[in-house]
Design a protein around this motif. Structure first.
Motif, PDB file in Angstrom:
ATOM      1  N   ALA A 102       2.656 -31.900  26.441  1.00 18.30           N
ATOM      2  CA  ALA A 102       1.283 -31.586  26.840  1.00 18.30           C
ATOM      3  C   ALA A 102       0.271 -32.219  25.897  1.00 18.30           C
ATOM      4  O   ALA A 102      -0.811 -32.633  26.328  1.00 18.30           O
ATOM      5  N   VAL A 103       0.617 -32.306  24.627  1.00 24.51           N
ATOM      6  CA  VAL A 103      -0.294 -32.914  23.651  1.00 24.51           C
ATOM      7  C   VAL A 103      -0.319 -34.427  23.802  1.00 24.51           C
ATOM      8  O   VAL A 103      -1.364 -35.074  23.650  1.00 24.51           O
ATOM      9  N   LYS A 104       0.811 -35.001  24.166  1.00 21.79           N
ATOM     10  CA  LYS A 104       0.918 -36.465  24.257  1.00 21.79           C
ATOM     11  C   LYS A 104       0.277 -37.019  25.520  1.00 21.79           C
ATOM     12  O   LYS A 104      -0.372 -38.072  25.488  1.00 21.79           O
ATOM     13  N   PHE A 105       0.453 -36.312  26.650  1.00 16.23           N
ATOM     14  CA  PHE A 105      -0.029 -36.829  27.934  1.00 16.23           C
ATOM     15  C   PHE A 105      -1.203 -35.994  28.428  1.00 16.23           C
ATOM     16  O   PHE A 105      -1.069 -34.787  28.647  1.00 16.23           O
ATOM     17  N   GLU A 106      -2.325 -36.653  28.650  1.00 16.89           N
ATOM     18  CA  GLU A 106      -3.558 -35.958  29.018  1.00 16.89           C
ATOM     19  C   GLU A 106      -3.417 -35.175  30.315  1.00 16.89           C
ATOM     20  O   GLU A 106      -3.925 -34.056  30.432  1.00 16.89           O
ATOM     21  N   HIS A 107      -2.726 -35.719  31.302  1.00 19.06           N
ATOM     22  CA  HIS A 107      -2.660 -35.033  32.591  1.00 19.06           C
ATOM     23  C   HIS A 107      -1.773 -33.794  32.546  1.00 19.06           C
ATOM     24  O   HIS A 107      -1.797 -32.990  33.473  1.00 19.06           O
ATOM     25  N   HIS A 108      -0.965 -33.641  31.481  1.00 18.86           N
ATOM     26  CA  HIS A 108      -0.178 -32.414  31.311  1.00 18.86           C
ATOM     27  C   HIS A 108      -0.893 -31.397  30.420  1.00 18.86           C
ATOM     28  O   HIS A 108      -0.509 -30.227  30.395  1.00 18.86           O
ATOM     29  N   SER A 109      -1.879 -31.835  29.685  1.00 22.93           N
ATOM     30  CA  SER A 109      -2.501 -30.968  28.674  1.00 22.93           C
ATOM     31  C   SER A 109      -3.202 -29.761  29.270  1.00 22.93           C
ATOM     32  O   SER A 109      -3.329 -28.721  28.618  1.00 22.93           O
ATOM     33  N   GLN A 110      -3.671 -29.881  30.517  1.00 24.32           N
ATOM     34  CA  GLN A 110      -4.421 -28.774  31.106  1.00 24.32           C
ATOM     35  C   GLN A 110      -3.540 -27.555  31.346  1.00 24.32           C
ATOM     36  O   GLN A 110      -4.055 -26.439  31.486  1.00 24.32           O
ATOM     37  N   LEU A 111      -2.237 -27.720  31.364  1.00 23.47           N
ATOM     38  CA  LEU A 111      -1.334 -26.583  31.524  1.00 23.47           C
ATOM     39  C   LEU A 111      -1.497 -25.580  30.398  1.00 23.47           C
ATOM     40  O   LEU A 111      -1.329 -24.369  30.588  1.00 23.47           O
ATOM     41  N   LEU A 112      -1.830 -26.071  29.193  1.00 30.10           N
ATOM     42  CA  LEU A 112      -1.979 -25.183  28.037  1.00 30.10           C
ATOM     43  C   LEU A 112      -3.045 -24.117  28.262  1.00 30.10           C
ATOM     44  O   LEU A 112      -2.928 -22.995  27.775  1.00 30.10           O
ATOM     45  N   ALA A 113      -4.084 -24.473  29.007  1.00 28.69           N
ATOM     46  CA  ALA A 113      -5.220 -23.563  29.173  1.00 28.69           C
ATOM     47  C   ALA A 113      -4.841 -22.281  29.896  1.00 28.69           C
ATOM     48  O   ALA A 113      -5.556 -21.283  29.794  1.00 28.69           O
ATOM     49  N   PHE A 114      -3.715 -22.279  30.614  1.00 26.25           N
ATOM     50  CA  PHE A 114      -3.349 -21.115  31.422  1.00 26.25           C
ATOM     51  C   PHE A 114      -2.277 -20.252  30.766  1.00 26.25           C
ATOM     52  O   PHE A 114      -1.792 -19.310  31.371  1.00 26.25           O
ATOM     53  N   LEU A 115      -1.933 -20.577  29.526  1.00 29.54           N
ATOM     54  CA  LEU A 115      -0.964 -19.756  28.818  1.00 29.54           C
ATOM     55  C   LEU A 115      -1.653 -18.554  28.184  1.00 29.54           C
ATOM     56  O   LEU A 115      -2.816 -18.639  27.758  1.00 29.54           O
ATOM     57  N   PRO A 116      -0.964 -17.410  28.103  1.00 29.24           N
ATOM     58  CA  PRO A 116      -1.567 -16.219  27.487  1.00 29.24           C
ATOM     59  C   PRO A 116      -2.046 -16.512  26.068  1.00 29.24           C
ATOM     60  O   PRO A 116      -1.341 -17.154  25.282  1.00 29.24           O
ATOM     61  N   GLY A 117      -3.243 -16.069  25.760  1.00 27.17           N
ATOM     62  CA  GLY A 117      -3.826 -16.309  24.439  1.00 27.17           C
ATOM     63  C   GLY A 117      -4.745 -17.502  24.392  1.00 27.17           C
ATOM     64  O   GLY A 117      -5.544 -17.652  23.465  1.00 27.17           O
ATOM     65  N   PHE A 118      -4.620 -18.391  25.389  1.00 28.98           N
ATOM     66  CA  PHE A 118      -5.468 -19.578  25.436  1.00 28.98           C
ATOM     67  C   PHE A 118      -6.501 -19.448  26.550  1.00 28.98           C
ATOM     68  O   PHE A 118      -6.587 -18.451  27.248  1.00 28.98           O
ATOM     69  N   GLY A 119      -7.266 -20.486  26.698  1.00 28.01           N
ATOM     70  CA  GLY A 119      -8.246 -20.646  27.745  1.00 28.01           C
ATOM     71  C   GLY A 119      -8.654 -22.103  27.676  1.00 28.01           C
ATOM     72  O   GLY A 119      -8.098 -22.881  26.887  1.00 28.01           O
ATOM     73  N   LEU A 120      -9.619 -22.509  28.457  1.00 24.28           N
ATOM     74  CA  LEU A 120     -10.000 -23.923  28.478  1.00 24.28           C
ATOM     75  C   LEU A 120     -10.429 -24.425  27.106  1.00 24.28           C
ATOM     76  O   LEU A 120      -9.964 -25.462  26.636  1.00 24.28           O
ATOM     77  N   ARG A 121     -11.318 -23.701  26.458  1.00 27.25           N
ATOM     78  CA  ARG A 121     -11.872 -24.180  25.181  1.00 27.25           C
ATOM     79  C   ARG A 121     -10.845 -24.075  24.046  1.00 27.25           C
ATOM     80  O   ARG A 121     -10.703 -24.993  23.231  1.00 27.25           O
ATOM     81  N   LYS A 122     -10.136 -22.946  23.955  1.00 24.17           N
ATOM     82  CA  LYS A 122      -9.130 -22.796  22.901  1.00 24.17           C
ATOM     83  C   LYS A 122      -8.019 -23.831  23.054  1.00 24.17           C
ATOM     84  O   LYS A 122      -7.554 -24.404  22.067  1.00 24.17           O
ATOM     85  N   ALA A 123      -7.597 -24.062  24.288  1.00 25.14           N
ATOM     86  CA  ALA A 123      -6.522 -25.025  24.523  1.00 25.14           C
ATOM     87  C   ALA A 123      -6.957 -26.436  24.146  1.00 25.14           C
ATOM     88  O   ALA A 123      -6.190 -27.194  23.541  1.00 25.14           O
ATOM     89  N   GLU A 124      -8.190 -26.801  24.494  1.00 26.60           N
ATOM     90  CA  GLU A 124      -8.689 -28.141  24.162  1.00 26.60           C
ATOM     91  C   GLU A 124      -8.824 -28.313  22.655  1.00 26.60           C
ATOM     92  O   GLU A 124      -8.442 -29.354  22.102  1.00 26.60           O
ATOM     93  N   SER A 125      -9.342 -27.299  21.968  1.00 26.01           N
ATOM     94  CA  SER A 125      -9.469 -27.362  20.508  1.00 26.01           C
ATOM     95  C   SER A 125      -8.097 -27.462  19.854  1.00 26.01           C
ATOM     96  O   SER A 125      -7.887 -28.251  18.929  1.00 26.01           O
ATOM     97  N   PHE A 126      -7.154 -26.668  20.343  1.00 23.67           N
ATOM     98  CA  PHE A 126      -5.791 -26.693  19.806  1.00 23.67           C
ATOM     99  C   PHE A 126      -5.162 -28.066  20.005  1.00 23.67           C
ATOM    100  O   PHE A 126      -4.555 -28.631  19.091  1.00 23.67           O
ATOM    101  N   LYS A 127      -5.307 -28.621  21.193  1.00 21.97           N
ATOM    102  CA  LYS A 127      -4.719 -29.934  21.489  1.00 21.97           C
ATOM    103  C   LYS A 127      -5.272 -31.006  20.554  1.00 21.97           C
ATOM    104  O   LYS A 127      -4.515 -31.837  20.027  1.00 21.97           O
ATOM    105  N   GLN A 128      -6.569 -30.996  20.338  1.00 16.54           N
ATOM    106  CA  GLN A 128      -7.180 -32.005  19.470  1.00 16.54           C
ATOM    107  C   GLN A 128      -6.696 -31.887  18.028  1.00 16.54           C
ATOM    108  O   GLN A 128      -6.465 -32.890  17.351  1.00 16.54           O
TER     109      GLN A 128
END
Length: 713
Positions: free
Chosen positions: A111-137
């Motif tokens: 998910a970190v390597k491929f941009e089109h997979h990264s959005q999956l992170l946002a739907f995991l418990p504890g994350f959201g759109l902004r937290k997932a994007e910050s974490f990925k970066q």
């Protein structure tokens, strides 16, 4: 030498998500160098690999009212979904994504390597759109793969609470190669069960009859998983039917009363895999932990057993190529709700066949029928007995009644999706009946009855007992009568241009068209405006109508505000000259941009609905004033007087241009004589157009104005 190339595996799948992707406002950011069709192809390929990734990417879209995921609303999930509040539907769709993605887990390094997979992170418990994007970066800045869940805490990539909620749903594969120092890192087993406590290692050791050793527990876990894998392969090899037990979901073996056995032929076998984990006696251990205050762990331990057997088991059905019936719906954009027996459609005669053949009684017989093309491109047949109520003699010629190029209004009397054609009738006794008649007579009219039975529906029980069928059909009948009145001028045959019925539109006139769609009406622009006013549907309502520019054009009348309308030209392509039906390509040119669509439904979904959202968001903005220009100017001068050092500004309608707003402010370049200045804002499906720039939200436009204001005053 003979070449032995393997034929590629061709899979035909639905293009609903790719169609949204190619029309998305995000495409200019994500794929600035790709054409819309190429974007659709990329999306289709990615959808085939992992559908959830593409669904999750639709959630990245945000409309002018800050609703994330609004592009998911373009999916045709149900014919009545438009009646559900947008925010409520998005809330449930988000919950569905959270459940589905959490169930299959997310490969973190992928998910970190491929941009089109990264959005999956946002739907995991504890994350959201902004937290997932910050974490990925933050992970990307490290330029290394994550090799353990614990390292997320050690390197302070997430907080303890987030980590506790998140970690059980992450797949950790070292360097993206599926290899980890700790095999439990690549399972659904929560780290609490092997980092904080030794639950999982102890279960593995007990199952193998070994002493639990913290320093060697990775070896023990791998040994157990290898043993279980071997037992699983033996079971599948001996009883392949055993896999059917998994078809409808994983059985909960530990629930009291569950069927523990199954029969395959004459063999009675356990439903649960017979391996070293099966005979574990966990009850005493569970009770001991509960006494020690470690909580009730029975269900969790059974889940650990299952995960050791089937790590990250994905019970989703494999993506299958669509059936011929589904392919028909995809190609022509139809469904059981849009194509049915009793529907009237426009069609053009392509060929008239006249064939003779020997019947079963050895007599020579003659069959005549017309091959037609419907307005949306379907192939259809009109048999010789479905042309006239006067009967048809075998000595007659069908070509005397129908000619190639003739445009007709026909009624659907049969649908063969597997063979990609429809049966049609133009007999007056058939065409005269509206859709209500076919519903009312579905038990006695064999063609209607057959249609519902083909759908697997009982014609006698189409509606539930509380549905007021008679009242509903009366409403439909009234709408049919109104639509019939607007089309009564159009005959079945398409006459010469000089003979076509035309209605005046100011100094010009437009030919009546044969298009069956809820948004279409044979009216001129004045008639469209009057109808929209009479319907009281308010801002956002539309009527699609003939254009005075000719049969290759349509016009769209849009209620920018109540009783205030804007008219758009629609160019039609992919049709025969003089065809009064609908073209296969529809183009609207607005703000030096060509917006292309394949049908009227797609045009409404991707052209009209986004503009309605943008207009609604602008009128709700705190800077907007619905008043006349002089009133807004008066308010700004009062604000300037109260606060001389602040530049007052507001957004208002442009009374001279429907579909547009004006950003107006008072310039302080000359304090002795402050000037009122304006900036035109045009609304299009991509947002708010100012000059050569487009903004997706009012706040973006206002921020840009404030930053650039120093150069404007």
């Amino acid at each position: 030498t003979q070449s032995t190339w393997d034929l590629p595996n061709v899979m035909i799948i639905t293009d609903a998500v790719p169609t949204i992707a190619k029309n998305s406002a995000r495409k200019s950011v994500l794929y600035p160098d790709l054409s819309p069709d190429t974007i659709a192809a990329v999306s289709l390929a990615r959808f085939a690999q992992e559908p959830l990734s593409e669904y999750a990417n639709l959630w990245r879209s945000v409309d002018a009212s800050y609703f994330f995921g609004f592009e998911l609303l373009y999916l045709n999930l149900h014919p009545l979904q438009k009646f559900v509040l947008k925010e409520k539907l998005l809330e449930r769709l988000e919950a569905c994504l959270v459940n589905a993605i959490s169930d299959i887990g997310v490969d973190l390094n992928k998910a970190v390597k491929f941009e089109h997979h990264s959005q999956l992170l946002a739907f995991l418990p504890g994350f959201g759109l902004r937290k997932a994007e910050s974490f990925k970066q933050r992970v990307q800045r490290m330029s290394v793969s994550i090799e353990s869940r614990e390292s997320l805490l050690i390197q302070k990539l997430v907080g303890k609470v987030v980590w506790n909620n998140l970690s059980g749903f992450l797949k950790i594969s070292s360097k993206g190669k599926g290899i980890t120092e700790n095999p439990l890192e690549n399972t659904r087993i929560h780290p609490e069960c092997y980092l904080m406590y030794d639950f999982a290692p102890k279960i593995c050791a007990d199952a193998l009859g070994l002493e639990s050793n913290p320093s060697k527990y990775s070896e023990i876990v791998l040994k157990l998983m290898k043993s279980v894998r071997a037992d699983l392969e033996k079971r599948i090899k001996k009883f392949p039917e055993w896999l059917d037990k998994w078809a409808s979901g994983k059985p909960e073996y530990f629930i009291d009363g569950a069927d523990q056995y199954m029969y395959i032929g004459t063999s009675k076998i356990t439903v649960e895999l017979y391996d070293c984990l099966q005979n574990l006696l966990l009850d005493e251990y569970v009770q001991e932990l509960e006494v020690r205050g470690k909580g009730k762990r029975r269900i969790q331990f059974e889940q650990i057993k299952e995960e050791l057997r089937y790590p990250w088991l994905d019970l989703r059905n494999p993506l299958q190529s669509v059936t011929p019936t589904d392919l028909f719906d995809i190609v022509f954009g139809e469904s059981q709700y849009s194509l049915y027996v009793g529907l009237k459609i426009g069609c053009t005669v392509q060929e008239v066949h006249d064939q003779t053949f020997e019947g079963k009684d050895e007599n020579i017989r003659r069959r005549q029928r017309a091959v037609v093309k419907t307005d949306n491109g379907m192939k259809g047949f009109i048999g010789m007995y479905d042309v006239s109520d006067e009967g048809f003699s075998t000595d007659s010629s069908l070509s005397d009644k129908l000619r190639v190029g003739q445009h007709l209004v026909a009624t659907v009397i049969g649908i063969s999706k597997e063979k990609f054609f429809v049966d049609l009738s133009i007999k007056p006794s058939v065409v005269q009946h509206g859709e209500v008649w076919w519903l009312e007579n579905r038990l006695t009219e064999n063609r209607a009855k057959r249609f519902w039975e083909q759908l697997g529906r009982d014609p006698q029980h189409l509606f539930d007992k509380y549905f007021k069928e008679k009242e509903a059909l009366d409403i439909i009948r009234k709408a049919e009568d109104q639509h019939h009145a607007s089309l009564k001028m159009v005959s079945n045959a398409a006459p010469r241009e000089s003979e076509q019925h035309r209605f005046t539109s100011g100094s010009s006139s437009a030919a009546a068209r044969v298009i069956y769609h809820p948004l279409f009406a044979n009216v001129d622009f004045k008639g469209a405006e009057e109808r929209l006013k009479a319907d009281n549907k308010g801002a956002g309502a539309v009527i699609i109508r003939p254009s005075s520019r000719g049969s290759n054009f349509l016009a769209l009348t849009w209620a920018f505000q109540e009783n205030w309308f804007k008219h758009f030209n629609i160019e039609e392509y992919g049709k025969r000259p003089g065809d009064l039906g609908l073209g296969s390509r529809l183009i609207i040119r607005e703000d030096n941009t060509a917006f292309e669509y394949s049908d009227l439904d797609e045009l409404y979904k991707f052209f009209v609905e986004p503009m309605n959202d943008f207009v609604s968001a602008m009128t709700k903005n705190k800077s907007f004033r619905p008043d006349a220009p002089e009133v807004v100017e008066q308010e700004m001068r009062a604000q300037l007087k109260a606060q001389p050092n602040r530049i007052p500004y507001h957004i208002r309608f442009d009374p001279t241009r429907p579909g547009s707003f004006v950003l107006t402010w008072i310039s302080l370049s000359n304090r002795h004589q402050p000037l009122v200045k304006t900036l035109k804002i045009n609304v299009n499906p991509g947002g708010y157009r100012v000059g050569n720039q487009n903004f997706s939200r009012p706040s973006e436009l206002i921020d840009w104005f404030k930053k650039s204001n120093s150069s404007r005053v």
